[in-house]
Each structure stands twice: as structure tokens, then as C-alpha cells.
Design a protein around this motif. Structure first.
Motif, PDB file in Angstrom:
ATOM      1  N   ILE A   9       9.958 -16.832 -78.839  1.00  0.00           N
ATOM      2  CA  ILE A   9       8.725 -16.457 -79.532  1.00  0.00           C
ATOM      3  C   ILE A   9       8.923 -16.636 -81.024  1.00  0.00           C
ATOM      4  N   GLU A  10       8.307 -17.663 -81.581  1.00  0.00           N
ATOM      5  CA  GLU A  10       8.424 -17.966 -82.999  1.00  0.00           C
ATOM      6  C   GLU A  10       7.030 -18.180 -83.575  1.00  0.00           C
ATOM      7  N   PRO A  11       6.449 -17.148 -84.197  1.00  0.00           N
ATOM      8  CA  PRO A  11       5.092 -17.257 -84.731  1.00  0.00           C
ATOM      9  C   PRO A  11       4.911 -18.389 -85.737  1.00  0.00           C
ATOM     10  N   GLN A  12       6.010 -18.800 -86.402  1.00  0.00           N
ATOM     11  CA  GLN A  12       5.900 -19.885 -87.372  1.00  0.00           C
ATOM     12  C   GLN A  12       5.540 -21.206 -86.685  1.00  0.00           C
ATOM     13  N   ILE A  13       5.910 -21.330 -85.419  1.00  0.00           N
ATOM     14  CA  ILE A  13       5.612 -22.550 -84.656  1.00  0.00           C
ATOM     15  C   ILE A  13       4.250 -22.458 -84.002  1.00  0.00           C
ATOM     16  N   THR A  14       3.973 -21.338 -83.319  1.00  0.00           N
ATOM     17  CA  THR A  14       2.663 -21.104 -82.711  1.00  0.00           C
ATOM     18  C   THR A  14       2.460 -19.604 -82.535  1.00  0.00           C
ATOM     19  N   PRO A  15       1.232 -19.118 -82.763  1.00  0.00           N
ATOM     20  CA  PRO A  15       0.978 -17.689 -82.567  1.00  0.00           C
ATOM     21  C   PRO A  15       0.572 -17.350 -81.130  1.00  0.00           C
ATOM     22  N   PHE A  16       0.359 -18.374 -80.282  1.00  0.00           N
ATOM     23  CA  PHE A  16      -0.184 -18.176 -78.936  1.00  0.00           C
ATOM     24  C   PHE A  16       0.901 -18.231 -77.867  1.00  0.00           C
ATOM     25  N   TYR A  17       0.842 -17.260 -76.933  1.00  0.00           N
ATOM     26  CA  TYR A  17       1.852 -17.201 -75.864  1.00  0.00           C
ATOM     27  C   TYR A  17       1.229 -16.726 -74.552  1.00  0.00           C
ATOM     28  N   CYS A  59      -0.794  -5.897 -84.197  1.00  0.00           N
ATOM     29  CA  CYS A  59      -1.440  -7.067 -84.804  1.00  0.00           C
ATOM     30  C   CYS A  59      -1.324  -8.234 -83.820  1.00  0.00           C
ATOM     31  N   ILE A  60      -1.797  -7.983 -82.618  1.00  0.00           N
ATOM     32  CA  ILE A  60      -1.723  -8.966 -81.540  1.00  0.00           C
ATOM     33  C   ILE A  60      -3.066  -8.976 -80.817  1.00  0.00           C
ATOM     34  N   ASP A  61      -3.698 -10.135 -80.739  1.00  0.00           N
ATOM     35  CA  ASP A  61      -4.977 -10.275 -80.052  1.00  0.00           C
ATOM     36  C   ASP A  61      -4.751 -10.667 -78.598  1.00  0.00           C
ATOM     37  N   VAL A  62      -5.567 -10.111 -77.712  1.00  0.00           N
ATOM     38  CA  VAL A  62      -5.513 -10.470 -76.295  1.00  0.00           C
ATOM     39  C   VAL A  62      -6.602 -11.504 -76.037  1.00  0.00           C
ATOM     40  N   CYS A  63      -6.196 -12.741 -75.834  1.00  0.00           N
ATOM     41  CA  CYS A  63      -7.152 -13.833 -75.598  1.00  0.00           C
ATOM     42  C   CYS A  63      -7.642 -13.845 -74.158  1.00  0.00           C
ATOM     43  N   ALA A  64      -6.777 -13.482 -73.219  1.00  0.00           N
ATOM     44  CA  ALA A  64      -7.147 -13.453 -71.806  1.00  0.00           C
ATOM     45  C   ALA A  64      -6.155 -12.576 -71.056  1.00  0.00           C
ATOM     46  N   TYR A  65      -6.626 -11.989 -69.950  1.00  0.00           N
ATOM     47  CA  TYR A  65      -5.726 -11.226 -69.082  1.00  0.00           C
ATOM     48  C   TYR A  65      -6.257 -11.248 -67.656  1.00  0.00           C
ATOM     49  N   ALA A  66      -5.347 -11.091 -66.713  1.00  0.00           N
ATOM     50  CA  ALA A  66      -5.699 -10.949 -65.300  1.00  0.00           C
ATOM     51  C   ALA A  66      -4.619 -10.082 -64.665  1.00  0.00           C
ATOM     52  N   VAL A  67      -5.037  -8.948 -64.118  1.00  0.00           N
ATOM     53  CA  VAL A  67      -4.092  -8.035 -63.484  1.00  0.00           C
ATOM     54  C   VAL A  67      -4.234  -8.166 -61.973  1.00  0.00           C
ATOM     55  N   MET A  68      -3.195  -8.643 -61.336  1.00  0.00           N
ATOM     56  CA  MET A  68      -3.200  -8.893 -59.900  1.00  0.00           C
ATOM     57  C   MET A  68      -2.506  -7.740 -59.166  1.00  0.00           C
ATOM     58  N   SER A  69      -2.313  -7.895 -57.855  1.00  0.00           N
ATOM     59  CA  SER A  69      -1.722  -6.824 -57.054  1.00  0.00           C
ATOM     60  C   SER A  69      -0.249  -6.598 -57.343  1.00  0.00           C
ATOM     61  N   ASN A  70       0.466  -7.658 -57.717  1.00  0.00           N
ATOM     62  CA  ASN A  70       1.909  -7.503 -57.931  1.00  0.00           C
ATOM     63  C   ASN A  70       2.406  -8.155 -59.215  1.00  0.00           C
ATOM     64  N   HIS A  71       1.491  -8.606 -60.060  1.00  0.00           N
ATOM     65  CA  HIS A  71       1.887  -9.187 -61.346  1.00  0.00           C
ATOM     66  C   HIS A  71       0.663  -9.235 -62.257  1.00  0.00           C
ATOM     67  N   TYR A  72       0.902  -9.550 -63.524  1.00  0.00           N
ATOM     68  CA  TYR A  72      -0.227  -9.738 -64.426  1.00  0.00           C
ATOM     69  C   TYR A  72       0.059 -10.880 -65.402  1.00  0.00           C
ATOM     70  N   HIS A  73      -1.021 -11.449 -65.913  1.00  0.00           N
ATOM     71  CA  HIS A  73      -0.961 -12.527 -66.903  1.00  0.00           C
ATOM     72  C   HIS A  73      -1.633 -12.059 -68.190  1.00  0.00           C
ATOM     73  N   LEU A  74      -1.055 -12.453 -69.313  1.00  0.00           N
ATOM     74  CA  LEU A  74      -1.661 -12.214 -70.620  1.00  0.00           C
ATOM     75  C   LEU A  74      -1.580 -13.487 -71.446  1.00  0.00           C
ATOM     76  N   VAL A  75      -2.611 -13.762 -72.212  1.00  0.00           N
ATOM     77  CA  VAL A  75      -2.538 -14.788 -73.247  1.00  0.00           C
ATOM     78  C   VAL A  75      -2.703 -14.056 -74.570  1.00  0.00           C
ATOM     79  N   LEU A  76      -1.647 -14.068 -75.383  1.00  0.00           N
ATOM     80  CA  LEU A  76      -1.607 -13.268 -76.605  1.00  0.00           C
ATOM     81  C   LEU A  76      -1.539 -14.144 -77.848  1.00  0.00           C
ATOM     82  N   LYS A  77      -2.106 -13.631 -78.923  1.00  0.00           N
ATOM     83  CA  LYS A  77      -2.023 -14.305 -80.222  1.00  0.00           C
ATOM     84  C   LYS A  77      -1.460 -13.328 -81.245  1.00  0.00           C
ATOM     85  N   ILE A  78      -0.384 -13.707 -81.896  1.00  0.00           N
ATOM     86  CA  ILE A  78       0.200 -12.885 -82.957  1.00  0.00           C
ATOM     87  C   ILE A  78      -0.575 -13.130 -84.248  1.00  0.00           C
ATOM     88  N   ASP A  79      -1.171 -12.086 -84.785  1.00  0.00           N
ATOM     89  CA  ASP A  79      -1.964 -12.199 -86.012  1.00  0.00           C
ATOM     90  C   ASP A  79      -1.070 -11.854 -87.206  1.00  0.00           C
TER      91      ASP A  79
END
Length: 213
Positions: A9-17, A59-79
Motif C-alpha cells: 500500500i503506497e499512496p504515492q503510487i495510487t490512493p485506490f485499493y 481519511c479514507i473513502d469507501v468507494c464500494a463494498y459488498a458483505v457476503m456470508s463468509n467474506h467481504y470486499h472493499l474498494v478504498l481511497k486514501i485521501d
């Protein structure tokens, strides 16, 4: 051998993960567990509510999320711009929403000033907390630890709730970001959990649709 999170995770390269985390042994600890017949559907609401709380503190924006039965996904942006603009008062106020504060910081927040002999200690604390408020690792730590504690208390047990460290993938351009958000939005449909986006509970796409309507 695992790779240091700082190198992934290197915000200098990209803020999105894109971030993924699974329940221990991939058990259905947030849905219908076919092994014991219990339903843990409500825990998905815990996760969504905690995500929203943390997004208001970090200082982190949540661009997308999906919470499933046994895992979850997040798309985050470091502001990083917001992170750098935080005043000492804002840093302390945000941090105290999550953790017990150091007495020096608490006194400063109450009085608006502090003795010269404590200035350096305060500056060090603020710098450390400000850095953490832009850290995905700390965001995930706050999210996962609380959910694990609540689930273990409910189950009257101890031990790991999550399978291990969260997995993160850097999204290096706009195409990667949009593709990943679509992947996260469609996750419940691909898993045959729901027939439509409108009925896709515990997802950001359902929230966006409702807000648009």
C-alpha cells in the motif's frame, strides 16, 4: 514469505485499493451456517455499520463494498490531502472516537492549550495518529477487531474470527478502479445470493440505487 503491508500500500503510487477479508476457515460466520444450522445474517449489518463509522473518522473513502456470508470486499481511497490538512484538534477528536486518548491529548482538547514541557510529547502523538488516520491497515484493524470481539462474545468463545491478514490489491488507473467496483457490485449476483442489484443487501450498489431513487 509475506510482503510488508507498507510495500503493498503506497499512496504515492495510487490512493485506490481493493481489500478482501474472509472468515476463519471460510466458515459461514456472517450468514446461514450449513454445519450448525445457525443464522448469523445480522453480523453483516455489524460490518456495514462499522465501515460507515470508520469512513467518517479516517481519511479514507469507501468507494464500494459488498458483505457476503463468509467474506467481504472493499474498494478504498486514501485521501492524503484531507489527512494532511487535519489540525491537531481534529486529529485528536477523530482518534478519541476510536481509542482512549493519552492524558496529554485529552487535556489539550479540553483546555485548548498545554504547557511547554508537554508540547513535544503532544506533537509526537498528533503526528502518529495523523499518519494512522490515513492508513488502510489501521482502518482494517479497527474494523476486524471489533467484529471479532462481538462475534466471539455472542458465540461465547475465544480464538480467531478472521482467516488471516486482509488481502489488498492496488488499483493503478481509472479502468482498474471501475472494473473492480463493478466486480464488487456484482459479487452477490454472481454468487446467486440475489437476483438483482436492488435486492442486493449489505452492498454499496444497493445504497447508491436507493439514494438515487
Amino acid at each position: 514469505m509475506t510482503i510488508s503491508r507498507r510495500k503493498l500500500i503506497e499512496p504515492q503510487i495510487t490512493p485506490f485499493y481493493h481489500v478482501i477479508n474472509r472468515c476463519v476457515r471460510r466458515a459461514y460466520l456472517c450468514g446461514d451456517d450449513p454445519y450448525n444450522g445457525k443464522n448469523y445474517h445480522h453480523r453483516r449489518g455489524w460490518i456495514v455499520n462499522k465501515i460507515k463509522q470508520l469512513a467518517a473518522v479516517f481519511c479514507i473513502d469507501v468507494c464500494a463494498y459488498a458483505v457476503m456470508s463468509n467474506h467481504y470486499h472493499l474498494v478504498l481511497k486514501i485521501d492524503t490531502e484531507q489527512q494532511q490538512k487535519l489540525t491537531p484538534e481534529e486529529v485528536i477528536s477523530r482518534w478519541l472516537q476510536l481509542f482512549n486518548g493519552h492524558p496529554i491529548a485529552v487535556d489539550f482538547l479540553k483546555e485548548g492549550q498545554i504547557g511547554s514541557d508537554k508540547q513535544q510529547a503532544l506533537s509526537n502523538l498528533v503526528a502518529e495518529w495523523q499518519q494512522r488516520l490515513g492508513s488502510i491497515s489501521w482502518f482494517m484493524r479497527c474494523l476486524n477487531e471489533e467484529i471479532a470481539r462481538k462475534a466471539n462474545k455472542e458465540d461465547q468463545c475465544k480464538g480467531a474470527f478472521w482467516e488471516g491478514r486482509f488481502k489488498s490489491q492496488a488499483l493503478l488507473d481509472e479502468q482498474a478502479l471501475l472494473s473492480c467496483m463493478m466486480y464488487v457490485d456484482l459479487n452477490p449476483i454472481r454468487a446467486s445470493v440475489t437476483p438483482s442489484l436492488e435486492q442486493s443487501d449489505f452492498t454499496s450498489i444497493q445504497q447508491r440505487i436507493r439514494e438515487y431513487q
